[in-house]
Design an enzyme around this catalytic site. Structure first.
Site, PDB file in Angstrom:
ATOM      1  N   HIS A   1       0.809  -1.222   0.000  1.00 16.19           N
ATOM      2  CA  HIS A   1       0.000   0.000   0.000  1.00 16.19           C
ATOM      3  C   HIS A   1       0.842   1.272   0.000  1.00 16.19           C
ATOM      4  CE1 HIS A   1      -3.706  -2.139   0.448  1.00 16.19           C
ATOM      5  NE2 HIS A   1      -3.443  -2.581   1.656  1.00 16.19           N
TER       6      HIS A   1
ATOM      7  N   ASP B   1      -3.259 -10.423  -2.188  1.00  9.90           N
ATOM      8  CA  ASP B   1      -3.742  -9.883  -0.929  1.00  9.90           C
ATOM      9  C   ASP B   1      -5.181  -9.407  -1.136  1.00  9.90           C
ATOM     10  OD1 ASP B   1      -2.380  -8.465   1.787  1.00  9.90           O
ATOM     11  OD2 ASP B   1      -4.163  -7.454   1.034  1.00  9.90           O
TER      12      ASP B   1
ATOM     13  N   HIS C   1      -6.630  -6.845  -0.205  1.00  7.74           N
ATOM     14  CA  HIS C   1      -6.716  -5.401  -0.421  1.00  7.74           C
ATOM     15  C   HIS C   1      -5.945  -5.017  -1.687  1.00  7.74           C
ATOM     16  CE1 HIS C   1      -6.981  -6.037   4.049  1.00  7.74           C
ATOM     17  NE2 HIS C   1      -8.136  -5.462   3.780  1.00  7.74           N
TER      18      HIS C   1
ATOM     19  N   ASP D   1      -5.175 -12.521   3.689  1.00  9.48           N
ATOM     20  CA  ASP D   1      -6.393 -11.948   4.246  1.00  9.48           C
ATOM     21  C   ASP D   1      -7.643 -12.226   3.409  1.00  9.48           C
ATOM     22  OD1 ASP D   1      -5.023 -10.339   2.475  1.00  9.48           O
ATOM     23  OD2 ASP D   1      -4.913  -8.619   3.811  1.00  9.48           O
TER      24      ASP D   1
END
Length: 368
Positions: free
Chosen positions: A142, A179, A181, A267
Site C-alpha cells: 500500500h 492480498d 486489499h 487476508d
C-alpha cells in the site's frame, strides 16, 4: 529444488503502539488489548513456529538480509520522505500516513523488511536459490513513494524490483498481488511502465476505498500493463481459481516475464477478521501450484513470494505453510485445522455462476 526462506526476528519487533483501527477508544468503547492494530507480529511468528515444529524449515535454505541500502530505497521513495521517517523513528516513533504507526527503530525495521525482499529477488535472479519466500514485516504493497498507508511504511516489492533492474538482474517483471486489499502502492510506482506487469486480485472497495477498478489499466507506456480484478465479498476457492485460469495465467503468458513476484497476503482467507472472502488453505496451495507452473513454463522457475497481509493468528500460519510446502516441493504437511468446518459447507451453484459470469466479463475486457 532449493527454496530460499528469508526472515529476521527483528521484523517481528515492529510495533504500532496504542492504536485503534476503526474508532478511538474511550467512553463506551473498551480499549483493545493489542492497541487495536490487526497487523501484529503473531501471524508471522506463528507461521515460522509452525514451520519449525513440522520440520518444513529444515527443507529450506534459511537466510536473512541486510537493511535495504539507501540508494535502493531512493529508487522508489524520495529522500525527503526517508529523512522524515528516520527523524520521527529516532525521536520515539509516530505516524506519517494513514494507519501506519511505528515505534522507535521503525525506520530500520522497515528497511530490513524491504531488504529481505531485495535479497530474495536478487538471489533467485542470480541462481543462488530456485525460488524464494520473504517473510517481510511491515508489509509494503500500500505504500506510495511519499505517503505510507495501510500498515505499509516502505514499498518492499517495488524496492526489490527496482534494485534488481538497476543491477541488470531482471528486465521484465510480473507482480501478482492476491492480498485481499488492492495493491495501490505497487500499482502507483509502475503505472506508467511497460516493463513491469502488475496484477491485483482483491476484494472490491475494501481498502483503499477509491482504487483498484477494472478500468484502471495503466497510463502512457504502461497502458494495458496494469490489471485489476475486483471481486465482491463472498468470493472463495472456485472464484479465485477461475480468476487464476481465465485472467492471471493468460496475462503472464502474454507478458512473458523474466521473473514472477507474488504479493502473498492471506487476508482473503475465510477466517480473516477484516475481510469477507472465503478462501482456504487449499485455495492458497492451488494458486501457488498454478503460479509455480507458470514460472517454470515462462521464466526458468524464477518465483519470489513476499509476505503481505493476513490477520487471523490461527489461520494464516496454515495458509502460509501450504504455500511454502508447494513452493519448495516439501512433503511436510500442516493440515488445515478447520478443514472439517469448510468441508461441511454445501456448494453454492448460484454463487459460483454469479462469480463465473463476472470473471468472464472481466476476462473479455482484458482481451482473454
Amino acid at each position: 529444488m532449493t527454496t530460499g526462506f528469508y526472515w529476521d526476528e527483528r521484523c517481528f519487533w515492529h510495533a504500532g503502539g496504542t492504536y485503534a483501527l476503526t474508532m478511538p477508544v474511550g467512553g463506551l468503547v473498551q480499549p483493545l488489548a493489542a492497541g487495536g492494530l490487526p497487523e501484529s507480529p503473531e501471524t508471522k511468528r506463528r507461521l515460522k513456529n509452525l514451520m519449525d515444529v513440522t520440520g518444513l524449515t529444515s527443507d529450506l535454505s534459511v537466510r536473512s538480509a541486510d537493511m535495504a541500502a539507501r540508494p535502493d530505497l531512493e529508487r522508489v521513495h524520495p529522500a525527503s520522505y526517508l529523512d522524515r521517517f528516520k527523524e520521527v523513528s529516532d525521536a520515539g516513533g509516530g505516524e506519517l500516513g494513514l494507519r501506519t504507526p511505528f515505534s522507535r527503530g521503525g525506520y530500520e525495521i522497515a528497511a530490513l523488511s524491504a531488504g529481505l525482499a531485495v535479497q530474495a529477488l536478487a538471489d533467485v535472479m542470480q541462481g543462488k536459490v530456485e525460488n524464494a519466500y520473504a517473510l517481510s514485516r511491515p508489509p509494503g504493497h500500500h505504500c506510495l513513494p511519499d505517503w505510507p498507508n495501510g500498515f505499509c511504511l516502505m514499498a518492499n516489492i517495488a524496492i526489490a524490483v527496482e534494485a534488481a533492474k538497476a543491477r541488470g538482474l531482471a528486465g521484465r517483471v510480473a507482480v501478482l498481488d492476491w492480498d485481499v486489499h488492492h495493491g495501490n502502492g505497487t500499482e502507483h510506482v509502475f503505472y506508467d511502465r511497460d516493463d513491469v506487469l502488475t496484477v491485483s486480485v482483491h476484494q472490491e472497495r475494501n481498502y483503499p476505498l477509491d482504487t483498484g477498478d477494472v478500468a484502471d489499466r495503466g497510463r502512457s507506456a504502461g497502458e494495458g500493463y496494469n490489471i485489476n480484478v475486483p471481486l465482491p465479498p463472498g468470493a472463495g476457492h472456485v472464484a479465485y481459481l477461475e480468476v487464476m485460469d481465465r485472467i492471471v495465467l493468460p496475462a503472464l503468458d502474454r507478458f512473458r516475464p523474466d521473473v514472477i513476484v507474488v504479493a502473498c497476503g492471506f487476508d482473503a482467507g475465510i477466517y480473516d477478521p477484516i475481510a469477507q472472502m472465503l478462501c482456504t488453505v487449499e485455495t492458497f496451495g492451488a494458486m501457488t501450484e498454478r503460479v509455480k507452473a507458470a514460472a517454470e513454463r515462462l521464466c526458468g522457475g524464477r518465483l519470489v513470494m513476499v509476505h503481505e497481509g493476513g490477520y487471523s493468528e490461527v489461520y494464516v500460519p496454515f495458509c502460509g505453510h501450504r504455500v511454502i510446502e508447494v513452493l519448495s516441493g516439501s512433503a511436510r504437511r500442516a493440515e488445515d485445522p478447520m478443514a472439517h468446518t469448510v468441508a461441511t459447507r454445501q456448494p453454492n451453484a448460484r454463487a459460483d455462476a454469479f462469480f463465473s459470469g463476472l470473471i468472464a466479463e472481466m476476462a473479455a475486457e482484458f482481451g482473454f
